[in-house]
Design an enzyme around this catalytic site. Sequence first.
Site, PDB file in Angstrom:
ATOM      1  N   ASP A  56      -6.515   2.341   5.908  1.00  0.00           N
ATOM      2  CA  ASP A  56      -6.665   0.963   5.429  1.00  0.00           C
ATOM      3  C   ASP A  56      -7.546   0.154   6.389  1.00  0.00           C
ATOM      4  OD1 ASP A  56      -6.219  -1.277   3.876  1.00  0.00           O
ATOM      5  OD2 ASP A  56      -4.031  -1.218   4.039  1.00  0.00           O
TER       6      ASP A  56
ATOM      7  N   ASP B 206      -5.585  -4.052  -4.897  1.00  0.00           N
ATOM      8  CA  ASP B 206      -4.166  -4.375  -4.727  1.00  0.00           C
ATOM      9  C   ASP B 206      -3.575  -4.944  -6.006  1.00  0.00           C
ATOM     10  OD1 ASP B 206      -3.796  -3.451  -2.215  1.00  0.00           O
ATOM     11  OD2 ASP B 206      -4.096  -5.369  -1.210  1.00  0.00           O
TER      12      ASP B 206
HETATM   13  C1  DGJ Z   1      -3.595  -3.385   1.841  1.00  0.00           C
HETATM   14  C2  DGJ Z   1      -3.473  -2.235   0.903  1.00  0.00           C
HETATM   15  O1  DGJ Z   1      -4.392  -2.365  -0.132  1.00  0.00           O
HETATM   16  C3  DGJ Z   1      -2.063  -2.153   0.379  1.00  0.00           C
HETATM   17  O2  DGJ Z   1      -1.963  -1.137  -0.566  1.00  0.00           O
HETATM   18  C4  DGJ Z   1      -1.135  -1.918   1.530  1.00  0.00           C
HETATM   19  O3  DGJ Z   1      -1.391  -0.677   2.112  1.00  0.00           O
HETATM   20  C5  DGJ Z   1      -1.298  -3.038   2.541  1.00  0.00           C
HETATM   21  N1  DGJ Z   1      -2.655  -3.222   2.929  1.00  0.00           N
HETATM   22  C6  DGJ Z   1      -0.470  -2.765   3.762  1.00  0.00           C
HETATM   23  O4  DGJ Z   1      -0.677  -3.657   4.757  1.00  0.00           O
END
Ligand code: DGJ
Length: 736
Positions: A478, A548
């Site tokens: 990430d 997300d």
């Molecule tokens: C952003 C990601 O897109 C989410 O799926 C998740 O992993 C969060 N970060 C966690 O902080």
Amino acid sequence: MNITYNEKNRLFKLDTPGTSYCIGVVDEENFLGHVYYGRRLLDDQLTYLLRTQEAPFVPTENNRDRCSFLDSFPMEYTGSGLGDYREGTLAVRTTEGHTGVSLSYVSHRIYDGKEALAGMPAAFGSKESCKTLEITCEDSILHLQVILSYSIFADTDAIARSVRIVNGGSEEIFLTKVLSACIDMDNEDYEMITLNGSWARERVIQVSPVRKGKQSVGSVRGESSHQEHPFIAWKSPTTTEETGDIYAMNFVYSGNFLAQIEENQFGSIRAMMGIHPENFCWKLMPGESFQAPEVICLYSAEGIGGMTRNFHDLYRNHLIRGIYKDKKRPILINNWEATYFNFNTEKLLEIARQASGLGIEMLVMDDGWFGHREDDNTSLGDWQVNETKLEGGLKHLVEEVNKLGMKFGIWFEPEMISPDSDLYRQHPDWAIQIPGRVGSLSRNQYVLDLTRKEVRDHVYDMVAAVLHSANIEYVKWDMNRQLSDLGSYGLPADRQGELLHRQVLAVYEMQDRLTKEFPNLLLENCSGGGARFDPGMLYYSPQIWCSDDTDAVERLSIQAGTAMIYPLSTMGAHVSDCPNHTVGRTTPFETRGYVALAGTFGYELDVTKIPQEDRDSIPGQVAMYHKYNDLVREGDYYRIAHYAENHFFDCYEVVAKDKSEALVTYIQVLGRANCHSRRIRIPGLAPDKIYVVENAADWPELKQTEYGGDALHYAGIQVPPLAGDFRGRLLHLVAR
Ligand code: DGJ
């Protein structure tokens, strides 16, 4: 596929299966001019198209009226500061402070295959599947060589272009702009397509007319970004999904970019793409070279869909690597939306126990397992397992998950550092910051200065140690903040302008190391959802978290924009719980499954808490994934209708390469009163084959269940109105 050079006409011609691209060398100045890009031609006598005699240019014996010539000539790759007043692709500053640069053809070579770009992602191909043309140009005053590289492929119409600059002089030179590709051509009322968005609203398709002046998209955020995407296409106003001209550029890079179309005073356009010049300045010492990243150029006469399918084939066959490249991915369940930071070993095992019984194949532990991270304020950089939370340790958890017959995956954010972390307390200078200024926080974190070898080695070693400590088979990498406060304690003053590009190269180096040391790992890139969904990242990970926003309706638009370029096999897509956590909408569980099926397919929910009815549908969805995933991953994708345009329904299709079957996904977003059935035309099938609706039981309204491929395409079928909103159906057609 072929590349030729006609000595007499001084014309290069690159022929892909369906297109030709021609470059001419002009007169005594040896300027390289763009001649033609479009449908494949037999003729290679096209130098007449070069605009060498255009008014107001006045030819003189040896030295043209340079300003007016350069300001209108269709250049193949431009210099700057010497009379072409359009924006150019290369800009420099010498030690004396001068900026003029002009390029002339010197030599070329044509070879089978394609060389890798050192330290950078790029399309690849074997000697049989690919050919390359390298043209060396030079500024003889600066002793600067510019090597333009063009690779073509036997199985797609893409052309991969890149540029290498070599300082052949005896003094350093500063490169202040090095774009990777340029296409000068006449404007034929083109419209420009871009993909724009925001967090949770990535890659929304935008169409706008190309007009006089400059129109650009770009990122100066240190990553390709949620907001704008390293892609532009320009098309005729009459181009549809199935027919008409379209040109496109997509950048194989994950940092700052500029993609621009400029229409000049004479109605010509200059399209160009490369690293954004803002905050870019590269000091090139004598003998050194600078490699600019690759741009994929594409032309299709078969409309937007033709462009899309060419991109998909290129990326599936010539960019994505690793053991999962052509394989079904394990169905995962990720605990982010299920628990956020609030989990422990027992909670994760509770989810895993239920999930494994339903056919889910991998548990992914997301953010919050390390340091003392109970929210997003702390601990990035401290990649040690929090054993208070994960009682018994990581190895124990993974073993218990494995005992259930499931694989285990884990989340990292290696590029970041929290001010509240042991790492920051020990090494405050490891964060990207401007000395003397209070650093700007975003999501309560700073970015690590990975341009420093000791920093990236330290982080890499910590990540690798965790991966070695247990049987971890998947990593979600990430990256949750964009770059600002551009200052590196590791770079001298005259190299601070290299920070952003060096940072991207460092991420590539770390992911390269990771994929080599753990070749069986399934890597999924992610950046606050889909902010780094680009071809650069796809070179290292076969899939990327798309957004997300997991709402099925919003995802229709996000996935349609993403799939305009990227294969469905690359789009991280999960079924989540309702009301949806980002938009609060409730959609049927079944519809959420259909929408996630167009991606990698997985779950993002607390399976122990969802309604029993939803839980009961999971084994059916798992079976659906196993039944259709080969087709979805490998087939040809067709957009049929886009709900963002019609406001009521969405429809797309995947057709097997051999036309033996097709899967149509139909989502009725909003129900409507008093409606007739809706005519849907289903393209891409073999016109002379008869197709049977294999899942006829799901379609009681259909009057017949066998159709000719041509009838499905040109006459279509009638889809009945479905009662309610957000309803979906699949139509599986199998050739008899
Ligand atoms: C952003 C990601 O897109 C989410 O799926 C998740 O992993 C969060 N970060 C966690 O902080």
